[in-house]
Design a protein around this motif. Structure first.
Motif, PDB file in Angstrom:
ATOM      1  N   ALA A 300       0.835  -1.204   0.000  1.00 56.79           N
ATOM      2  CA  ALA A 300       0.000   0.000   0.000  1.00 56.79           C
ATOM      3  C   ALA A 300       0.872   1.257   0.000  1.00 56.79           C
ATOM      4  CB  ALA A 300      -0.924  -0.012   1.223  1.00 56.79           C
ATOM      5  N   CYS A 304       1.171   4.119  -2.823  1.00 53.60           N
ATOM      6  CA  CYS A 304       0.950   5.530  -2.457  1.00 53.60           C
ATOM      7  C   CYS A 304       2.109   6.397  -2.942  1.00 53.60           C
ATOM      8  CB  CYS A 304       0.797   5.665  -0.948  1.00 53.60           C
ATOM      9  SG  CYS A 304      -0.755   5.007  -0.313  1.00 53.60           S
ATOM     10  N   PRO A 360      -9.518   1.186   0.641  1.00 50.82           N
ATOM     11  CA  PRO A 360      -9.492   1.741   1.998  1.00 50.82           C
ATOM     12  C   PRO A 360      -8.083   1.894   2.559  1.00 50.82           C
ATOM     13  CG  PRO A 360     -10.258  -0.530   2.035  1.00 50.82           C
ATOM     14  CD  PRO A 360     -10.174  -0.137   0.602  1.00 50.82           C
ATOM     15  N   HIS A 361      -7.090   1.258   1.900  1.00 54.80           N
ATOM     16  CA  HIS A 361      -5.726   1.277   2.443  1.00 54.80           C
ATOM     17  C   HIS A 361      -4.984   2.562   2.097  1.00 54.80           C
ATOM     18  CE1 HIS A 361      -6.528  -2.805   3.588  1.00 54.80           C
ATOM     19  NE2 HIS A 361      -6.885  -3.078   2.334  1.00 54.80           N
ATOM     20  N   LEU A 362      -5.697   3.505   1.474  1.00 50.55           N
ATOM     21  CA  LEU A 362      -5.149   4.853   1.342  1.00 50.55           C
ATOM     22  C   LEU A 362      -4.934   5.462   2.726  1.00 50.55           C
ATOM     23  CD1 LEU A 362      -4.458   7.328  -0.466  1.00 50.55           C
ATOM     24  CD2 LEU A 362      -6.880   7.897  -0.469  1.00 50.55           C
ATOM     25  N   SER A 363      -5.573   4.861   3.728  1.00 54.18           N
ATOM     26  CA  SER A 363      -5.439   5.368   5.107  1.00 54.18           C
ATOM     27  C   SER A 363      -3.991   5.349   5.585  1.00 54.18           C
ATOM     28  CB  SER A 363      -6.291   4.516   6.053  1.00 54.18           C
ATOM     29  OG  SER A 363      -5.888   3.161   5.988  1.00 54.18           O
ATOM     30  N   HIS A 364      -3.122   4.551   4.945  1.00 53.92           N
ATOM     31  CA  HIS A 364      -1.719   4.497   5.360  1.00 53.92           C
ATOM     32  C   HIS A 364      -0.979   5.793   5.035  1.00 53.92           C
ATOM     33  CE1 HIS A 364      -1.936   0.346   6.570  1.00 53.92           C
ATOM     34  NE2 HIS A 364      -2.362  -0.045   5.376  1.00 53.92           N
ATOM     35  N   PHE A 369      -3.981  11.272   0.855  1.00 54.25           N
ATOM     36  CA  PHE A 369      -5.430  11.437   1.045  1.00 54.25           C
ATOM     37  C   PHE A 369      -5.805  12.916   0.892  1.00 54.25           C
ATOM     38  CE2 PHE A 369      -9.250  12.114   3.495  1.00 54.25           C
ATOM     39  CZ  PHE A 369     -10.011  10.970   3.314  1.00 54.25           C
ATOM     40  N   VAL A 409     -12.857   4.801  -2.151  1.00 53.37           N
ATOM     41  CA  VAL A 409     -11.514   5.022  -1.603  1.00 53.37           C
ATOM     42  C   VAL A 409     -11.529   5.965  -0.399  1.00 53.37           C
ATOM     43  CG1 VAL A 409      -9.168   5.761  -2.143  1.00 53.37           C
ATOM     44  CG2 VAL A 409     -10.554   4.675  -3.909  1.00 53.37           C
ATOM     45  N   ALA A 413     -11.224   4.790   3.443  1.00 55.98           N
ATOM     46  CA  ALA A 413      -9.908   5.120   4.010  1.00 55.98           C
ATOM     47  C   ALA A 413     -10.065   5.929   5.289  1.00 55.98           C
ATOM     48  CB  ALA A 413      -9.088   5.898   2.987  1.00 55.98           C
ATOM     49  N   SER A 493     -13.905   8.918  12.433  1.00 54.76           N
ATOM     50  CA  SER A 493     -13.617   7.901  11.426  1.00 54.76           C
ATOM     51  C   SER A 493     -14.818   7.026  11.078  1.00 54.76           C
ATOM     52  CB  SER A 493     -12.458   7.009  11.886  1.00 54.76           C
ATOM     53  OG  SER A 493     -12.627   6.644  13.233  1.00 54.76           O
TER      54      SER A 493
END
Length: 1433
Positions: A300, A304, A360-364, A369, A409, A413, A493
């Motif tokens: 991820a 990114c 959803p792993h854009l949260s890293h 974001f 996304v 995220a 969140s």
């Protein structure tokens, strides 16, 4: 396969027999194998059998030699090398090769020079080329940063791709040991070779572990584990089980940590992403389940980083906020990487695809974001500012991409970012540019679908719910702040899951509303918007019933949510458009339950309360200006509603919902009964009607007080458009238009003042009147289309429009309310001064606030006083043109009541007061052709129909209206001086109408004070009779409504002791009957009963309420039923006595005792009302004498006559004596000269004497016919028992006869225009039948009883109101063809035609009964020669 199977069997047998001691078994085995040699090849047996066995079979010569040969073959096969140059290779060559490849490459050394050196080494030292390639890859792996050197070297060196791929595959296989770990440098080498197409991904992929099937199984297992975790979190677990589960989870986690699986495919994927080879990376990701690859943090993050590089140029151009610096990122120099995005169109090539894989792993990477969100914000601004439609159409596809990206996304995220309020606010900056429909769609997907797609999100959802439960269990008013912070953190969140749980709790426990609302102050803007969506979703939940199981009340969950809406939307800046549109859509669908929400929102946000339980002080305050309303008109003190009411106004105007909501509510109000009525309980239908109406009044009040003049006028169409095009009921249409007229008149008045400067009061008044004329002239024209032309024969459009356009603010200044509020403020200032604990600066602020309010109130009072004076002056000038004299006063009053007074008096509490005050004002203005006495009489005379048709809230308003009317009447009744001053010389109390108009000096034409007191007593008696009837019906609506009305009018009714006692007994009976059956009625009845008892001390005996001594002969005798006839033709005193005696009957006391009491009272009170009881119908003296003789003869003839009937006969005789003095009252409503009237009277007498009912003048004869019929009814009643006059009959009997007689008369003022009751005839017929049926069979008697019951049932049907069929009962209209058509058209237009036919049928039946009874009387030998003149329809 058979030879092989046999060989296997022989092999097993060979081993087993070789171990046996019996040789014969071994020999048998050898013989068997020997026999099978023809079917099993020798070569197969040599492979399987032992050498000794083979020797015994003769297949080999010697077993020892055979074993030696096998060893040699195996050695040659497995250990002997085939390298041709094995002995020639020298280690020095490989050492030199490694040195050559590992040298410093920073100088001028190129891959071409090194390649030449490698070739020389291979030739010199006889090196194996494949081993050289392997060593090159090893060195490249160690120096993986030297891609520019090694890639060209390998390209130049190698000849076949397959060879390189196999060597790499062997390297990967070497690391596939159980605990082996593949080095990242090997992944990098493989990725670089793939990027430069030196190997094919398909060839290398098969060498990598784990297999794809293993990956899919692992993914499924993860989903199952996530669901199990979620299930455990939602289950109720015993503490001991909890500890066991935690230990097991810890063990599992430790196992996972000990042996992390080495996934070579993911390692290669990460390396590809790091070097920017998106094409091959995408190919690998497509082989795996969705989001499986990116669920690994390293991948991820790598993706990114690649996205950072791609969006950097566009972000620097369009996304960087002002003042932000940030660090510059260099784009990858490799030509094999995707090109960076320079415009928004470039994003759709690779960026959106990459984001889709990232999910959803854009949260890293919160920074990426934020960049994506800012790019979206920048795009939306461009999209909204674009004016060309062609360009906008091209941008639509990009808009849909951004929406999909937000759904798949950004929101997922955000879910995985723990407590990141900044990202939430950043995302709101992007989302707020979408219309609420798009936003709510995104929230819906987020809440209902996204959480089920990813294992990680399933866990997060379960954890959020678990945490929400923990917080909500501990939330109280005392710990709002710490709990609010926890809610805030959780909501940043996962707002949808949190709010869904909170709302579910509020629906069960409404006491949570206040602490929850207070704890929501730590939310972000996005969270508030999500909360609005969650509330709407909860309201629209199709699985929830909006009614309780008894189907009579709205569900408590809906009420709780409505209260929450009001509190939340007022306190926090949440967009209202979605909620308002939801209510609008529900109304369009014909559902009015959700109006409860709008009612709460308007009440909380604008501070406008709607309640019919206002105190008198509040009601008085509501008649003042806006400031007085805010200070004293509502239960809750209205503070700080300016911002919230502005937000509500903006939401309504921006989305054009103000007028549609008003129109839908107005239409739905009348449609509730039909669209939502159905099988629902009448109580619920009434509540829905009230809710719809109250919300309309509240919402209209909000618009009137908050919209500017321009906005209001622009949005509200004219009254004729509202009524004719939008089918808005007239009362609602004028309610909406009223503020517009006030605005227009004031603005026009200001214009005229500025145009001509003049400060004189007279000039101002003239300008105001001119402004009114200019504004109201179009309204006068518009209202003509609202009703049939016939209406305007009596009422002028100007009067109609004036009535509907004015308010209490225009009629009177509530000085006491202003004084009360000013005094409160003074007390507050005094309290502030005396408060020593308050800080000085706060003291100063509070004092300034109170002083400013005080000044505002005083200024407002002054302004209203000037306005009221202007309005009253205007009305004084207008009044002469209000009412025309084209038809009778009775018809004029009928139309006024029907079209003006009744519709408006039940509209709102203020309107109820307004109606009463307007009637008083019209009286005070001495308006021509307006009969005040007749108006009051019609209001009080028969309230049964009106009360029965009201809803609960309408009955409160109607009660308030009656209370105000009674207040005026009581004031006039209380003191002769007041009566003489306010009524004595007024045309409203004129009893004789002359063609020459009103002669103020003629006192004989006015109703004197004592007669007025008798009339008031009659009204009180009428109210009692109607109340008792409603209480005895047993109908829920009748009982509830009359109790509400009685409670409202309690200050002024009952005033007479015996009437109060009658009511008290009936109410006590209701208390006993309804205690178990209908608790709400029981509560109402008990409440009224208690209040009634407390008012007993204020009640007076009847002789104190009105004098019973004979009054002077100068008093007019034209008051039909003036003394309050109540079933006996003498006085109102027997009426009261009758009520009392009937009350005794209700309590099951002795009937004969009651009769004797009635008789005694009647005898004692007979002389008091002689002249008042004189006939007002203009009949001849001879008729009276004849009637008196008939009565005497009947009394002599009838042995069962009671003292009561004897008293009635005496009174009849006295009436005959007085008749000559009362001829003056014979002037009718027809405005003909006095001489002509007398002449006509003489003609009538002649015709009457001849016994001919038909004359040249048909109309007077018809009146006389009806009068005669009424007298005959009365005289016939003397034969019957006192029980015949019981109040328990569905409708008053003798009252009906009297009123029927009175209606027929055109020569006197028609004061008591009651409903011509069909039940009068019915009750007479029943009484006659009782006497005649005695000798008959019991079977026939039973049939008659059944018939009577049926008639009684029919008679209780609500017939046409008196004001509508009055014209028929009066008998003034000849029903020839033209008139019949016109009359039917009138009734059809008012939707009352079926009621007319019902009335005519009952009238016919009544006439039939009368004729039958007359025949029976003749057969018994009665001497009287009676003639009936029934109404001929």
């Amino acid at each position: 396969d058979m030879p092989s199977v046999l060989a296997d069997v022989f092999c097993v047998l060979d081993i087993e027999t070789g171990c046996l001691e019996e040789k014969h078994k071994r020999d048998h085995f050898t013989q068997l194998v020997g026999a099978c040699l023809f079917c099993v090849p020798d070569a197969v047996l040599k492979e399987r059998l032992d050498p000794e066995t083979l020797e015994s079979l003769g297949l080999i010569k010697q077993a020892q030699q055979f074993n030696q040969k096998i060893v040699k073959i195996k050695t040659k096969l497995f250990y002997k090398q085939q390298k041709f140059n094995l002995l020639r290779e020298e280690n020095e060559g490989y050492a030199k090769l490694v040195t050559e490849l590992g040298q410093d490459l920073s100088g001028n050394i190129t891959s071409h020079l090194v390649l030449e050196s490698i070739k020389s080494l291979i030739g010199c030292f006889n090196l194996d080329p494949n081993r050289v390639l392997d060593i090159i890859l090893e060195v490249y792996e160690c120096r993986s940063d030297q891609d520019e050197f090694f890639i060209p070297l390998i390209k130049s060196y190698m000849c076949e791709h397959q060879t390189l791929c196999h060597i790499l595959g062997f390297k990967f296989k070497f690391h596939q040991e159980p605990n082996g770990e593949t080095p990242s440098s090997l992944y990098h080498v493989a990725a670089a070779l793939l990027q430069h197409n030196l190997i094919a991904l398909e060839d290398l992929y098969v060498h990598l572990l784990p297999l794809d099937s293993t990956i899919i199984e692992e993914h499924k297992r993860e989903i199952l584990e996530a669901k199990q975790i979620a299930r455990k979190l939602t289950m109720v677990v015993v503490p001991s089980e909890k500890t066991d589960d935690k230990e097991k989870e810890k063990e599992k986690e430790e196992e996972k940590n000990e042996k992390p699986p080495d996934n070579q495919k993911l390692g290669l994927l990460e390396a590809l992403l790091r070097i920017g080879d998106w094409q091959h990376a995408q190919s690998i990701m497509e082989q795996m389940p969705s989001f499986y690859a990116t669920s690994h943090k390293a991948i991820a993050i790598a993706l990114c980083q690649l996205l950072h590089l791609l969006v950097e140029p566009l972000y620097r151009r369009a996304g960087v906020p002002k003042g932000a610096k940030g660090c510059l990122l260099k784009a990858p120099q490799s030509g094999h990487s995707p090109p960076p995005s320079e415009s928004f169109e470039d994003l759709s090539k690779d960026v959106f695809t990459m984001l889709g894989y990232l999910g959803p792993h854009l949260s890293h990477d919160p920074i990426l974001f934020a960049k994506i969100v800012r790019l979206g914000k920048s795009f939306m601004k461009e999209y909204q500012s674009e004016s060309k439609q062609e360009v906008k159409d091209k941008m639509d596809s990009l808009l849909s991409c951004f929406l999909s990206m937000a759904d798949q996304v950004l929101l997922p995220a955000l879910t995985l970012m723990e407590c990141n309020a900044c990202m939430s606010e950043e995302l709101w900056g992007f989302f707020k540019l979408f219309p609420y429909q798009h936003r709510y769609r995104l929230y819906g997907q987020w809440k209902n679908e996204t959480y089920g797609n990813h294992p990680l999100l399933v866990k997060v959802k379960a954890q959020t719910v678990d945490r929400a439960k923990y917080i909500m269990k501990r939330l109280t008013k005392e710990n709002v702040k710490p709990s609010g912070r926890q809610i805030g953190k959780l909501s940043h969140s996962n707002p949808t899951i949190l709010f869904d749980y909170i709302l579910s709790q509020i629906q069960w426990y409404d006491n949570l509303i206040t602490p929850v609302v207070d704890s929501l102050k730590y939310l972000t803007s996005l969270n508030y918007d999500v909360l609005a969506y969650c509330i709407i979703e909860a309201l629209a939940n199709p699985e929830k019933e909006k009614m309780k199981h008894d189907d009579t009340t709205i569900s408590s969950w809906l009420q709780s949510l409505a209260s929450l809406c009001g509190a939340v939307f007022r306190k926090y800046p949440i967009e209202l458009a979605g909620l308002l549109q939801y209510v609008t859509n529900q109304l369009k669908a014909g559902k009015s339950f959700d109006l409860l929400i709008l009612k709460e929102v308007v009440q909380k946000m604008a501070g406008i309360e709607i309640t019919d339980e206002m105190t008198v002080e509040q009601l008085e305050a509501m008649t003042g200006g806006e400031q007085l309303k805010a200070e004293g008109g509502y239960f809750g003190q209205i503070r700080n509603t300016k911002k919230s009411s502005q937000r509500l106004k903006d939401a309504l105007l921006d989305h054009e919902l103000a007028l549609p909501l008003c129109l839908l509510m107005a239409q739905q109000r009348n449609g509730v009964v039909f669209s939502e009525g159905g099988e629902k309980h009448l109580k619920l239908v009434g509540k829905l009607y009230d809710q719809c109406h109250d919300t309309l009044v509240q919402f209209g009040g909000f618009l009137a007080s908050n919209l500017s003049t321009e906005d209001y006028i622009k949005r509200v169409p004219s009254v004729d458009v509202l009524c004719n095009q939008f089918h808005t009921p007239h009362d609602a249409a004028f309610f909406l238009s009223r503020p517009m007229y006030a605005h227009q008149i004031l603005s026009k008045y200001d214009e005229l003042k500025k145009a001509e400067k003049g400060n004189r009061q007279q000039q101002k008044v003239h300008k105001y009147i001119a402004a009114c004329e200019q504004v109201m002239a179009p309204v006068h024209e518009a209202v003509v289309s609202l009703h049939l032309p016939k209406v305007w024969d009596d009422l002028r459009p100007q009067f109609y429009a004036t009535f509907w356009s004015l308010t209490m603010y225009d009629l009177a200044v509530p000085h006491s309310a202003y004084d009360r509020e000013v005094n409160k403020l003074k007390m507050q200032i005094k309290a502030i001064d005396e408060n020593t604990e308050m800080p000085l600066n706060k003291k100063k602020k509070e004092k300034e606030r109170c002083t400013a309010l005080q000044d505002k109130l005083l200024e407002e009072e002054k302004k209203q006083l000037e306005h009221v004076q202007r309005v009253l002056h205007r009305l004084k000038l207008e009044k002469d043109n209000w009412l025309l004299a084209k038809s009778t006063k009775n018809e004029t009053i009928t139309k006024f009541l029907q079209l003006c007074l009744f519709p408006r008096c039940v509209f709102s509490a203020i309107d109820a007061v307004y109606c009463a005050r307007f009637v008083e004002l019209v009286h005070q203005q001495k308006t021509p052709n307006f009969c005040t006495l007749l108006c009051y009489d019609r209001v009080f005379s028969d309230i049964i129909y009106t009360v029965a048709s009201c809803t609960e809230n309408e009955s409160r308003r109607y009660g308030r209206f009656l209370c105000c009317m009674l207040e005026t009447v009581t004031r006039w009744h209380s003191d002769k001086a007041i009566y003489e001053k306010e009524c004595g010389n007024y045309p409203g109390f004129l009893t004789i109408f002359r063609a020459s108009g009103f002669d103020g000096g003629n006192k004989a034409d006015q109703l004197d004070y004592e007669n007025f007191r008798h009339v008031v007593h009659k009204w009180h008696y009428k109210l009692t009779k109607a109340s008792v009837h409603c209480l005895e019906t047993g109908e829920y609506t009748h009982i509830r409504n009359i109790l509400i009305v009685l409670t409202k009018i309690l200050p002024y009714y009952p005033k007479v002791l015996n009437l109060g006692q009658a009511l008290e007994c009936r109410v006590h009976k209701i208390c006993q009957e309804e205690k178990e059956k209908r608790p709400d009625l029981y509560a109402l009845a008990m409440g009224y009963s208690g209040q009634l008892k407390s008012r007993k001390v204020h009640m007076v005996p009847e002789n104190e309420f009105h004098h019973k001594e004979p009054v002077s002969s100068t008093n007019p005798g034209g008051l039909q039923n003036g003394p309050g006839n109540s079933g006996k033709p003498a006085t109102s005193a027997p009426a009261a006595s009758t009520v009392k005696s009937e009350d005794g009957a209700a309590e099951d006391t002795d009937k004969s005792k009651d009769k004797s009491q009635v008789a005694q009272k009647t005898a004692s009170k007979t002389p008091t009302m002689v002249n008042k009881a004189s006939s007002s119908n203009g009949s001849k003296k001879e008729d009276k004498e004849k009637s008196g003789k008939e009565k005497k003869e009947k009394k002599e003839k009838n042995p069962a006559s009671t003292p009561e009937t004897k008293a009635g006969g005496k009174e009849k005789q006295q009436k005959e004596d007085r008749a000559g003095k009362d001829e003056k009252a014979a002037d009718g409503k027809e405005k003909t000269p006095k001489g002509d009237k007398e002449k006509r009277k003489d003609d009538k007498k002649d015709e009457k004497g001849k016994g001919d009912g038909k004359g040249a003048d048909k109309e007077p004869s018809k009146e006389r016919d009806v009068a005669k019929e009424g007298k005959l009814k009365e005289s016939g009643k003397g034969e019957k028992n006192a029980a015949a006059t019981s109040l328990k009959s569905p409708v008053p009997r003798s009252e009906g006869a009297e009123s029927e007689r009175g209606k027929a008369m055109g020569s006197s003022m028609e004061l008591t225009l009651h409903h011509a009751n069909h039940s009068a005839g019915l009750s007479k017929g029943e009484a006659d039948k009782k006497e005649s049926d005695k000798p008959r069979d019991r079977s026939k008697e039973r049939e008659k009883k059944e018939d009577r019951k049926e008639r009684k049932r029919v008679s209780t049907l609500p017939l046409l109101p008196p004001e509508l069929f009055l014209v028929f009962v009066q008998g003034r209209m000849e029903l020839h063809s033209a008139n019949l058509q016109r009359s039917l058209h009138f009734f059809e237009s008012t939707l009352m035609l079926p009621h007319l036919f019902a009335f005519l049928a009952l009238l016919k039946e009544s006439r039939h009964d009368k004729e039958k009874s007359e025949k029976k009387r003749d057969s018994t030998g009665a001497k009287e020669d009676k003639k009936q003149y029934p109404l001929k329809f």
